[in-house]
Design a protein around this motif. Structure first.
Motif, short mmCIF file in Angstrom:
data_model
loop_
_atom_site.label_atom_id
_atom_site.label_comp_id
_atom_site.label_asym_id
_atom_site.label_seq_id
_atom_site.Cartn_x
_atom_site.Cartn_y
_atom_site.Cartn_z
N ALA A 44 0.84 -1.21 0.00
CA ALA A 44 0.00 0.00 0.00
C ALA A 44 0.87 1.25 0.00
O ALA A 44 0.50 2.27 -0.61
CB ALA A 44 -0.93 0.01 1.20
N LEU A 45 2.01 1.18 0.66
CA LEU A 45 2.90 2.34 0.74
C LEU A 45 3.85 2.44 -0.44
O LEU A 45 4.49 3.48 -0.63
CB LEU A 45 3.72 2.28 2.04
CG LEU A 45 2.91 2.50 3.32
CD1 LEU A 45 3.75 2.18 4.54
CD2 LEU A 45 2.39 3.92 3.37
N ARG A 46 3.97 1.39 -1.23
CA ARG A 46 4.95 1.34 -2.31
C ARG A 46 4.86 2.56 -3.24
O ARG A 46 5.87 3.15 -3.57
CB ARG A 46 4.78 0.04 -3.11
CG ARG A 46 5.58 -0.08 -4.37
CD ARG A 46 7.08 0.03 -4.11
NE ARG A 46 7.86 -0.04 -5.31
CZ ARG A 46 8.10 0.95 -6.14
NH1 ARG A 46 7.59 2.14 -5.91
NH2 ARG A 46 8.85 0.79 -7.21
N ASP A 47 3.69 2.91 -3.67
CA ASP A 47 3.52 4.04 -4.59
C ASP A 47 2.71 5.17 -3.98
O ASP A 47 2.20 6.03 -4.71
CB ASP A 47 2.87 3.57 -5.90
CG ASP A 47 3.75 2.60 -6.66
OD1 ASP A 47 4.99 2.77 -6.64
OD2 ASP A 47 3.21 1.66 -7.27
N ARG A 48 2.59 5.16 -2.64
CA ARG A 48 1.77 6.17 -1.97
C ARG A 48 2.48 6.74 -0.74
O ARG A 48 1.91 6.76 0.35
CB ARG A 48 0.44 5.56 -1.54
CG ARG A 48 -0.44 5.06 -2.65
CD ARG A 48 -1.70 4.44 -2.06
NE ARG A 48 -2.47 3.73 -3.03
CZ ARG A 48 -2.34 2.43 -3.32
NH1 ARG A 48 -1.44 1.70 -2.69
NH2 ARG A 48 -3.10 1.87 -4.22
N ALA A 49 3.68 7.19 -0.89
CA ALA A 49 4.40 7.76 0.24
C ALA A 49 3.62 8.95 0.78
O ALA A 49 3.04 9.73 0.03
CB ALA A 49 5.80 8.20 -0.19
N GLY A 50 3.59 9.07 2.10
CA GLY A 50 2.96 10.23 2.72
C GLY A 50 1.48 10.05 3.02
O GLY A 50 0.78 11.03 3.23
N ILE A 51 1.00 8.80 3.06
CA ILE A 51 -0.40 8.59 3.46
C ILE A 51 -0.42 8.25 4.95
O ILE A 51 0.58 7.83 5.52
CB ILE A 51 -1.10 7.50 2.62
CG1 ILE A 51 -0.39 6.15 2.75
CG2 ILE A 51 -1.21 7.95 1.17
CD1 ILE A 51 -1.11 5.01 2.03
N ASP A 52 -1.58 8.43 5.56
CA ASP A 52 -1.67 8.16 6.98
C ASP A 52 -2.10 6.72 7.25
O ASP A 52 -2.48 5.99 6.34
CB ASP A 52 -2.58 9.16 7.68
CG ASP A 52 -4.03 9.08 7.22
OD1 ASP A 52 -4.39 8.14 6.49
OD2 ASP A 52 -4.81 9.96 7.61
N GLN A 53 -2.04 6.35 8.51
CA GLN A 53 -2.32 4.98 8.91
C GLN A 53 -3.77 4.59 8.64
O GLN A 53 -4.05 3.45 8.27
CB GLN A 53 -2.00 4.84 10.40
CG GLN A 53 -1.91 3.43 10.88
CD GLN A 53 -1.24 3.37 12.22
OE1 GLN A 53 -0.06 3.68 12.33
NE2 GLN A 53 -1.97 2.99 13.24
N ARG A 54 -4.69 5.50 8.80
CA ARG A 54 -6.10 5.22 8.53
C ARG A 54 -6.29 4.86 7.06
O ARG A 54 -7.03 3.93 6.72
CB ARG A 54 -6.97 6.42 8.90
CG ARG A 54 -8.44 6.17 8.65
CD ARG A 54 -9.27 7.31 9.15
NE ARG A 54 -9.29 7.22 10.61
CZ ARG A 54 -9.74 8.16 11.40
NH1 ARG A 54 -10.19 9.28 10.92
NH2 ARG A 54 -9.74 8.00 12.70
#
Length: 149
Positions: A44-54
């Motif tokens: 989920a974080l691979r191409d979405r740096a800077g998203i929150d835990q929710r």
């Protein structure tokens, strides 16, 4: 008195068996150290740096508590970085570290292979339909209270 269910025709039993097979394939061919849920967070974080835990919880269909524990563990292992959001100090933004990117890159090909292995029980022309059925099941909202159907 109710008769015994034929478990081979009981969706919950078959879903549990499919999950057992997935877990066995995962630990044998992908990783014994990184769970498929941990991989889902990395992915989920691979191409979405800077998203929150929710947002990570929503993208991975994991509950917030499970997501919290996974993020904490992956942060302790230096696979995820956490930075306070400058515009909203209540939020923590997540990103993969260089080590996290390397871990994801090392696991993704094997994860794809076991997905292909799981779907190999279907003829090529039925795999899309199988995925559609699984997607429909996964979108069902859980019932929060005990109800009689």
């Amino acid at each position: 008195m109710a008769e015994a269910l034929d478990l081979n025709r009981y969706a919950g039993h078959l879903i549990r068996r499919a999950e057992q097979i997935h877990t066995s394939l995962w630990s044998r061919h992908v990783s014994e150290a990184v769970t498929s849920q941990q991989f889902a967070v990395l992915n989920a974080l691979r191409d979405r740096a800077g998203i929150d835990q929710r947002t990570v919880a929503r993208l991975t269909s994991l509950d917030r508590s499970t997501t919290h524990h996974i993020v904490r563990r992956l942060t302790e292992q230096n696979f995820i970085s956490r930075v306070r959001d400058e515009t909203d100090r209540r939020r923590t933004l997540l990103a993969l570290t260089a080590e996290g990117r390397m871990l994801h890159a090392s696991l993704a090909p094997s994860a794809k292979k076991i997905n292909d292995e799981l779907l190999s029980v279907f003829p090529d022309e039925r795999r899309g339909e199988a995925m559609h059925v699984l997607a429909r099941l996964s979108q069902r909202k859980p019932v929060r209270t005990r109800e009689t159907f």
